[in-house]
Design an enzyme around this catalytic site. Structure first.
Site, PDB file in Angstrom:
ATOM      1  N   SER A 114       2.232   8.988  -0.475  1.00 52.05           N
ATOM      2  CA  SER A 114       2.096   7.614  -0.007  1.00 52.05           C
ATOM      3  C   SER A 114       2.865   7.310   1.275  1.00 52.05           C
ATOM      4  O   SER A 114       2.606   7.914   2.297  1.00 52.05           O
ATOM      5  CB  SER A 114       2.510   6.680  -1.124  1.00 52.05           C
ATOM      6  N   HIS A 115       3.861   6.433   1.185  1.00 52.30           N
ATOM      7  CA  HIS A 115       4.588   5.987   2.375  1.00 52.30           C
ATOM      8  C   HIS A 115       5.765   6.905   2.709  1.00 52.30           C
ATOM      9  O   HIS A 115       6.469   6.666   3.675  1.00 52.30           O
ATOM     10  CB  HIS A 115       5.112   4.577   2.123  1.00 52.30           C
ATOM     11  N   ASP A 280      -0.143   2.054   5.032  1.00 50.98           N
ATOM     12  CA  ASP A 280       0.771   3.185   4.845  1.00 50.98           C
ATOM     13  C   ASP A 280       0.037   4.526   4.880  1.00 50.98           C
ATOM     14  O   ASP A 280      -1.181   4.593   5.131  1.00 50.98           O
ATOM     15  CB  ASP A 280       1.580   3.032   3.549  1.00 50.98           C
ATOM     16  N   ASP A 282      -1.181   6.658   2.732  1.00 51.35           N
ATOM     17  CA  ASP A 282      -2.396   6.888   1.950  1.00 51.35           C
ATOM     18  C   ASP A 282      -3.309   5.665   1.885  1.00 51.35           C
ATOM     19  O   ASP A 282      -4.311   5.667   1.161  1.00 51.35           O
ATOM     20  CB  ASP A 282      -2.041   7.356   0.535  1.00 51.35           C
ATOM     21  N   ASP A 284      -2.947   2.513   0.736  1.00 49.64           N
ATOM     22  CA  ASP A 284      -2.999   1.488  -0.310  1.00 49.64           C
ATOM     23  C   ASP A 284      -2.076   0.309  -0.036  1.00 49.64           C
ATOM     24  O   ASP A 284      -2.176  -0.723  -0.689  1.00 49.64           O
ATOM     25  CB  ASP A 284      -2.762   2.090  -1.710  1.00 49.64           C
ATOM     26  N   ARG A 285      -1.164   0.442   0.936  1.00 48.56           N
ATOM     27  CA  ARG A 285      -0.281  -0.684   1.265  1.00 48.56           C
ATOM     28  C   ARG A 285      -0.749  -1.395   2.525  1.00 48.56           C
ATOM     29  O   ARG A 285      -1.476  -0.811   3.338  1.00 48.56           O
ATOM     30  CB  ARG A 285       1.137  -0.186   1.527  1.00 48.56           C
ATOM     31  N   LYS A 381      -4.313  -0.296  -5.421  1.00 53.16           N
ATOM     32  CA  LYS A 381      -4.120  -1.315  -4.406  1.00 53.16           C
ATOM     33  C   LYS A 381      -4.822  -0.856  -3.135  1.00 53.16           C
ATOM     34  O   LYS A 381      -5.090   0.327  -2.970  1.00 53.16           O
ATOM     35  CB  LYS A 381      -2.644  -1.596  -4.189  1.00 53.16           C
TER      36      LYS A 381
HETATM   37  C1  VG1 Z   1       7.351   1.799  -5.150  1.00 55.85           C
HETATM   38  C2  VG1 Z   1       7.077   0.317  -5.198  1.00 55.85           C
HETATM   39  C3  VG1 Z   1       5.989   0.033  -6.218  1.00 55.85           C
HETATM   40  C4  VG1 Z   1       4.735   0.841  -5.863  1.00 55.85           C
HETATM   41  C5  VG1 Z   1       5.085   2.304  -5.762  1.00 55.85           C
HETATM   42  C6  VG1 Z   1       3.914   3.155  -5.294  1.00 55.85           C
HETATM   43  O1  VG1 Z   1       7.812   2.244  -6.401  1.00 55.85           O
HETATM   44  O2  VG1 Z   1       8.253  -0.404  -5.501  1.00 55.85           O
HETATM   45  O3  VG1 Z   1       5.726  -1.349  -6.241  1.00 55.85           O
HETATM   46  O4  VG1 Z   1       3.744   0.662  -6.842  1.00 55.85           O
HETATM   47  O5  VG1 Z   1       6.149   2.495  -4.829  1.00 55.85           O
HETATM   48  O6  VG1 Z   1       3.441   2.716  -4.056  1.00 55.85           O
HETATM   49  P1  VG1 Z   1       9.359   2.485  -6.738  1.00 55.85           P
HETATM   50  O7  VG1 Z   1       9.375   3.017  -8.132  1.00 55.85           O
HETATM   51  O8  VG1 Z   1       9.877   3.413  -5.690  1.00 55.85           O
HETATM   52  O9  VG1 Z   1      10.002   1.139  -6.598  1.00 55.85           O
HETATM   53  V1  VG1 Z   1       2.676   3.793  -3.031  1.00 55.85           V
HETATM   54  O10 VG1 Z   1       2.052   2.999  -1.747  1.00 55.85           O
HETATM   55  O11 VG1 Z   1       4.015   4.738  -2.679  1.00 55.85           O
HETATM   56  O12 VG1 Z   1       1.650   4.686  -3.955  1.00 55.85           O
HETATM   57 CO    CO Z   2       0.754   4.177  -0.660  1.00 57.73          CO
END
Ligand code: VG1
Ligand code: CO
Length: 566
Positions: A114-115, A280, A282, A284-285, A381
């Site tokens: 992801s990010h 981001d 991937d 989704d953000r 998302k």
């Molecule tokens: C974080 C965010 C959470 C989100 C997750 C995956 O998780 O707080 O809201 O769903 O990342 O997002 P954590 O456990 O680090 O707080 V993504 O865009 O990284 O798939």
């Molecule tokens: Co993401």
């Protein structure tokens, strides 16, 4: 024709437990002998995919092409009938969710962290999604983890690698492989949801007074952004930047917030851009940012929920069945739900918790404070969806009020004037020592069990505001559909004026521990514009000071300042 299935001996690796969203580790960890193979085989051991169809996609980060081949080798040996693969191993997370649903696949494997940054010295990730297109629920991820602990061998069929750059139909041993265009299904989906002609018309008639800039941050959304903003909506080439996906995201941190998307923020301010947006790694953000106006994700989902049934064809037709947010997300959306008489569920952090409510027809629009917004059009998302939702709402609002130009700032102010405003901010302390993080959690647990904080008052030195603790609790969640229970999903300190602070350990980090502190303070509409339209950090200053003081967070973590403030 029969193919030789080879059994390769292996030993379990520690720590292959999927977190908030899949298994995320340094690339170097995944590159260890048998490490990736073990986890992939554990998926096939936990979920019977014999004779089934699975989707493979991801954000195209470093180590993705190799891993696609690993999945083909192990998957075919485990009886997968068909693989649907995004060209060049690319499918954004929302696009993959859509492909799983549209092609009626039985599941999907997404290669993304992801990010988190990418490249040989950064992060990689593997995430399993189920047949509704959403992230596997905890009972599945727990089962995968159990399998990783006892694995002693994995199966492979070793054939020449498949060329991922060519679309079409191929075979890999006994399995069929279809390589699909990464973008077109997703664009069709968005065109079926939003009023593209209305948006296009608005953008064309306001070509000078309403400039748009989309930043792909060298993540996966560049090609999606191009297809939508330039090809479909007719915006000029200059309206997208960093739109070529790179395996290391150009060395950046592909996280759309005020810290990491500073290139977008600077251009928006310098060039008077009315509508800026980023997504981001991937896809989704999302972040929505117009000149002088940053939209918190908590406000974003509330505003989309407020306008959806009126402005967006998908909801005009199907209605808004219910709303939801993750627990740390502000209660702004609750106010919208109340006014509209809708259910508003509060679930733990992580998109997987929304899926059951959507499948049960109880949830249409939901969001997380972490720049995640989406709806039941898929089960992830969706960054680009949120950006187009905002454009659709703005185009509609301007059609309704042709005598003024309504931009992001005006839309926010109108919203606060009706619903009041929940000031919200998150402080992240990244990669702190795990021991310090645990001591902080333990200390708050002592307050929870002894009640030692209850009714104590705390005065902010800088603002003089007084906050009196109403209660301290741990957030436990029972899924209303399947009854599954998730405990310890965050510690909540509430104050008697309705403000609150939440402490939570991240489940997506790849090293050390990351502590998140979420602060929220509600100001009613009656407070008037001067109070409502303040800068968020200013509106929260006193509460943040008190939160740090009463938790002793800086001492426990050995950090004076957070790594990131959003
Ligand atoms: C974080 C965010 C959470 C989100 C997750 C995956 O998780 O707080 O809201 O769903 O990342 O997002 P954590 O456990 O680090 O707080 V993504 O865009 O990284 O798939
Ligand atoms: Co993401």
């Amino acid at each position: 024709m029969s193919y030789q299935v080879k059994e390769v001996k292996t030993k379990p690796y520690d720590g292959q437990k999927p977190g908030t969203s899949g298994l995320r580790k340094r690339v170097k960890v995944f590159q260890q002998e048998h490490y990736t193979e073990n986890f992939v085989q554990a998926i096939f051991d936990a979920v019977d995919l014999n004779g089934k169809t699975i989707v493979i996609g991801g954000d195209g980060r470093f180590f993705s092409p190799e891993t696609v081949q690993t999945i083909l080798k192990i998957g075919s040996a485990n009886g997968v009938a068909k693989f649907i693969v995004g060209k060049d191993s690319i499918l954004s997370t929302p696009a993959a969710s859509n492909v799983i649903r549209k092609y009626k696949a039985d599941g999907g494997i997404l290669l993304t962290a992801s990010h988190n940054p990418g490249g040989p010295n950064a992060d990689f990730g593997i995430k399993y999604n189920v047949s509704n297109g959403g992230p596997a629920p905890e009972n599945v991820t727990n089962k995968i983890f159990e399998k990783t602990k006892t694995i002693s061998s994995y199966k492979v069929i070793e054939l020449a690698p498949i060329d991922l750059s060519k679309k079409g139909f191929f075979t890999y041993g006994p399995s069929n492989v279809e390589i699909i265009d990464s973008v077109s299904d997703y664009v069709q989906l968005l065109e079926s949801i939003f009023d593209f002609p209305l948006i296009k018309n608005f953008l064309q008639s306001h070509a000078d007074s309403f400039k748009v800039l989309f930043d792909g941050m060298h993540g996966v959304t560049g090609p999606y952004g191009r297809a939508i903003f330039i090809d479909a909506l007719g915006l000029p080439e200059t309206s997208v930047q960093n739109a070529v996906p790179l395996p290391d995201f150009g060395g950046g941190h592909p996280d759309p917030n005020l810290t990491y998307a500073h290139e977008l923020v600077e251009r928006v301010e310098r060039e008077n851009i009315h509508f800026g947006a980023a997504s981001d790694g991937d896809g989704d953000r999302n972040m929505i940012y117009g000149k002088g106006a940053f939209v918190t994700p908590s406000d974003s989902v509330a505003i989309i929920a407020d306008w959806a049934a009126e402005a967006i064809p998908y909801f005009k037709k199907g209605g808004v069945k219910g709303l939801a947010r993750s627990m740390p997300t502000s209660a702004q959306i609750d106010k919208v739900a109340k006014k509209k008489g809708l259910e508003c569920a509060v679930v733990p952090t992580g998109w997987k918790f929304f899926g059951n409510l959507m499948d049960a027809g109880r949830l249409s629009i939901c969001g997380e404070e972490s720049f995640g917004t989406g709806s039941d059009h898929i089960r992830e998302k969706d960054g680009v969806w949120a950006v187009v939702a905002w454009l659709n709402i703005l185009a509609y609002a301007n059609q309704q009020s042709p005598n003024e130009l309504i931009g992001i700032k005006e839309l926010l102010e109108k919203h606060y004037a009706v619903y009041g405003r929940s000031f919200f901010s998150r402080y992240d302390y990244e990669e702190v020592p795990a021991v310090g993080a645990q001591s902080l959690v333990d200390a708050i647990n002592v307050h929870i069990s002894t009640g030692s904080l209850a009714s104590t008052s705390h005065v902010s030195k800088s603002t003089g505001q007084k906050f009196t603790v109403a209660g301290v609790t741990n957030f436990d969640y029972t899924d209303p559909i399947d009854g599954s229970i998730s405990r310890n999903q965050g510690q909540i300190v509430t104050f008697d004026d309705g403000s609150r602070v939440v402490f939570r350990l991240s489940g997506t980090g790849s090293q050390g521990a990351t502590v998140r502190m979420y602060v929220e303070r509600y100001v009613p509409a009656s407070a008037g514009p001067a109070e409502l339209n303040k800068d968020a950090q200013e509106g929260l200053k006193g509460l943040i000071e008190v939160a740090l003081q009463l938790s002793n967070l800086p001492e426990f973590l050995g950090r004076e300042k957070p790594t990131v403030i959003t």
